[in-house]
Design a protein around this motif. Sequence first.
Motif, PDB file in Angstrom:
ATOM      1  N   GLU A   1     -31.844 -21.951  34.314  1.00 36.63           N
ATOM      2  CA  GLU A   1     -31.499 -21.366  35.616  1.00 36.63           C
ATOM      3  C   GLU A   1     -33.553 -21.532  36.014  1.00 36.63           C
ATOM      4  N   ASN A   2     -34.666 -21.088  34.330  1.00 40.05           N
ATOM      5  CA  ASN A   2     -36.112 -20.811  34.481  1.00 40.05           C
ATOM      6  C   ASN A   2     -36.778 -22.304  34.963  1.00 40.05           C
ATOM      7  N   SER A   3     -35.941 -23.204  35.128  1.00 46.08           N
ATOM      8  CA  SER A   3     -36.450 -24.235  34.685  1.00 46.08           C
ATOM      9  C   SER A   3     -37.361 -25.099  35.815  1.00 46.08           C
ATOM     10  N   VAL A   4     -37.189 -23.855  37.046  1.00 46.38           N
ATOM     11  CA  VAL A   4     -37.544 -24.526  38.499  1.00 46.38           C
ATOM     12  C   VAL A   4     -38.525 -23.138  38.856  1.00 46.38           C
ATOM     13  N   ASP A   5     -39.107 -23.136  38.211  1.00 48.18           N
ATOM     14  CA  ASP A   5     -40.578 -21.664  38.311  1.00 48.18           C
ATOM     15  C   ASP A   5     -41.857 -22.278  38.577  1.00 48.18           C
ATOM     16  N   GLY A   6     -42.143 -23.895  38.159  1.00 56.67           N
ATOM     17  CA  GLY A   6     -43.231 -24.712  38.212  1.00 56.67           C
ATOM     18  C   GLY A   6     -44.281 -23.836  36.701  1.00 56.67           C
ATOM     19  N   ILE A   7     -44.054 -23.532  36.444  1.00 58.63           N
ATOM     20  CA  ILE A   7     -44.946 -22.835  35.146  1.00 58.63           C
ATOM     21  C   ILE A   7     -43.637 -23.500  33.962  1.00 58.63           C
ATOM     22  N   ALA A   8     -44.564 -23.025  32.521  1.00 55.14           N
ATOM     23  CA  ALA A   8     -43.919 -23.726  31.593  1.00 55.14           C
ATOM     24  C   ALA A   8     -42.966 -23.376  31.000  1.00 55.14           C
ATOM     25  N   ASN A   9     -41.077 -23.887  31.155  1.00 53.16           N
ATOM     26  CA  ASN A   9     -40.491 -23.017  30.440  1.00 53.16           C
ATOM     27  C   ASN A   9     -40.186 -23.227  29.235  1.00 53.16           C
ATOM     28  N   PRO A  10     -40.066 -21.944  28.048  1.00 50.31           N
ATOM     29  CA  PRO A  10     -39.408 -22.776  27.107  1.00 50.31           C
ATOM     30  C   PRO A  10     -38.429 -23.329  25.908  1.00 50.31           C
ATOM     31  N   GLY A  11     -38.781 -24.529  25.255  1.00 50.45           N
ATOM     32  CA  GLY A  11     -37.991 -25.017  24.695  1.00 50.45           C
ATOM     33  C   GLY A  11     -36.583 -24.048  23.978  1.00 50.45           C
ATOM     34  N   TRP A  12     -35.372 -24.222  23.608  1.00 48.54           N
ATOM     35  CA  TRP A  12     -35.096 -23.752  22.812  1.00 48.54           C
ATOM     36  C   TRP A  12     -33.768 -23.905  21.506  1.00 48.54           C
ATOM     37  N   ILE A  13     -33.913 -23.232  21.124  1.00 44.09           N
ATOM     38  CA  ILE A  13     -32.590 -23.656  19.836  1.00 44.09           C
ATOM     39  C   ILE A  13     -31.703 -23.381  18.995  1.00 44.09           C
ATOM     40  N   VAL A  14     -30.538 -23.244  18.647  1.00 41.44           N
ATOM     41  CA  VAL A  14     -29.556 -22.289  18.563  1.00 41.44           C
ATOM     42  C   VAL A  14     -29.520 -22.589  16.276  1.00 41.44           C
ATOM     43  N   ILE A  15     -29.399 -21.590  15.699  1.00 41.91           N
ATOM     44  CA  ILE A  15     -29.688 -21.488  14.484  1.00 41.91           C
ATOM     45  C   ILE A  15     -28.260 -21.163  13.964  1.00 41.91           C
ATOM     46  N   ARG A  16     -27.172 -21.847  13.216  1.00 41.38           N
ATOM     47  CA  ARG A  16     -25.874 -20.690  13.372  1.00 41.38           C
ATOM     48  C   ARG A  16     -25.403 -20.576  12.066  1.00 41.38           C
ATOM     49  N   GLY A  17     -25.505 -19.782  10.991  1.00 42.95           N
ATOM     50  CA  GLY A  17     -24.585 -20.112   9.596  1.00 42.95           C
ATOM     51  C   GLY A  17     -23.114 -19.589   9.497  1.00 42.95           C
ATOM     52  N   VAL A  18     -22.875 -20.143   9.187  1.00 44.51           N
ATOM     53  CA  VAL A  18     -20.921 -20.389   9.665  1.00 44.51           C
ATOM     54  C   VAL A  18     -20.721 -19.184   8.623  1.00 44.51           C
ATOM     55  N   SER A  19     -19.775 -18.085   9.142  1.00 44.18           N
ATOM     56  CA  SER A  19     -18.956 -17.046   8.924  1.00 44.18           C
ATOM     57  C   SER A  19     -17.261 -17.363   8.279  1.00 44.18           C
ATOM     58  N   ASP A  20     -16.949 -17.501   9.167  1.00 43.67           N
ATOM     59  CA  ASP A  20     -15.452 -18.465   8.782  1.00 43.67           C
ATOM     60  C   ASP A  20     -15.408 -19.484  10.011  1.00 43.67           C
ATOM     61  N   ASN A  21     -13.659 -19.467   9.730  1.00 41.64           N
ATOM     62  CA  ASN A  21     -13.409 -21.138  10.295  1.00 41.64           C
ATOM     63  C   ASN A  21     -12.566 -21.086  11.858  1.00 41.64           C
ATOM     64  N   ALA A  22     -12.805 -19.619  12.371  1.00 43.36           N
ATOM     65  CA  ALA A  22     -12.333 -19.221  13.348  1.00 43.36           C
ATOM     66  C   ALA A  22     -10.547 -19.688  13.650  1.00 43.36           C
ATOM     67  N   ASP A  23      -9.989 -19.042  12.176  1.00 43.47           N
ATOM     68  CA  ASP A  23      -8.711 -18.912  12.175  1.00 43.47           C
ATOM     69  C   ASP A  23      -8.257 -17.891  11.326  1.00 43.47           C
ATOM     70  N   GLU A  24      -6.983 -17.334  11.278  1.00 42.02           N
ATOM     71  CA  GLU A  24      -6.347 -16.269  10.772  1.00 42.02           C
ATOM     72  C   GLU A  24      -7.166 -15.673  10.164  1.00 42.02           C
ATOM     73  N   GLU A  25      -7.613 -16.599   9.067  1.00 43.18           N
ATOM     74  CA  GLU A  25      -8.785 -15.639   8.056  1.00 43.18           C
ATOM     75  C   GLU A  25     -10.037 -14.968   8.228  1.00 43.18           C
TER      76      GLU A  25
END
Length: 309
Positions: free
Chosen positions: A250-274
């Motif tokens: 949504e900020n890519s239309v401002d006509g100015i330099a739009n920052p790049g982005w990255i996601v860095i995630r450490g795995v803390s669980d297995n999205a399960d019952e535990e």
Amino acid sequence: MINNRGIISHGNHNNFSNNAIGANAQASAPAPRHSAEPAIEADAPWDLGIVTILSEELRSVIDELKLHRHRNPNGLYFYQGEHTAPDATLRIVATQTQSQGQRSTMAALENLRRHYNPRLWALVGIAGGIHDAHARIGNVIVSTDVVYYESRKINPRGDTRRRGEHRQAPAQVVHAVNAYFTDHGTPARINSGNAAGTGDQYEIYPGVIGSGEAVIADRNSDIRSYLTTYHEKVLAVDMEAGGLSQYWQENSVDGIANPGWIVIRGVSDNADEEKGHSHHELAARNAAHVLSQLLPYLCHPARSAAGTA
């Protein structure tokens, strides 16, 4: 209120207003106007703005990058510092959202943009792994691809059809991540003795992050099934990456330099019952350490020199 015998005036230069004349003249001082000038933090280029969600995540980033607390005049807390990469000294700022979720993430990004205007966004912290081979607890997922899974249509008789939104980071960030894995292998392997306080080795994978508003603690969840069918390289899920990618778009239309982005995630669980909190510290510290390893690839000398794009 001010009591005065004679004349009183509150004005500015040649503008006179709020005047009173005579015995016991009274006038109220006007409320100060807010300055429209940029915040003092924006007086020089900032290379990286980091968003974290949990306190464990922010502490890990602070410790890894040696950041210091700063409270701005509006009462917002940021953590600032400089990091020396092989070819440049990088100016880095980090903050923590008020709560989990996409909306709070977008608000934190806006605060960073207004006060620091960094050239790169990084969302750093923990996630739930949904890929048994790659996303083991302690491993780190480096993502330049996000699938937002919340959009859906609910038909009669409970038939729900999800409509995924897939966004990719700018090309220069993708190239930087590719260069890192070219140099270090896929998966890259790091001894976590210095990063997480154990002697174990963990692995780093490039992959896709699934993002929505749900806390997933069910191995048979329809969300997990949908994501792995939508894209077989969805390795983990979080509740914020969709907000990051949406804010960027949504900020890519401002006509100015739009920052790049990255996601860095450490795995803390297995999205399960535990699912629980016991591995938050491990996952957060591994993610922060991987961020520091990626900085020479993500922030080049030209990007850290004042006045350059």
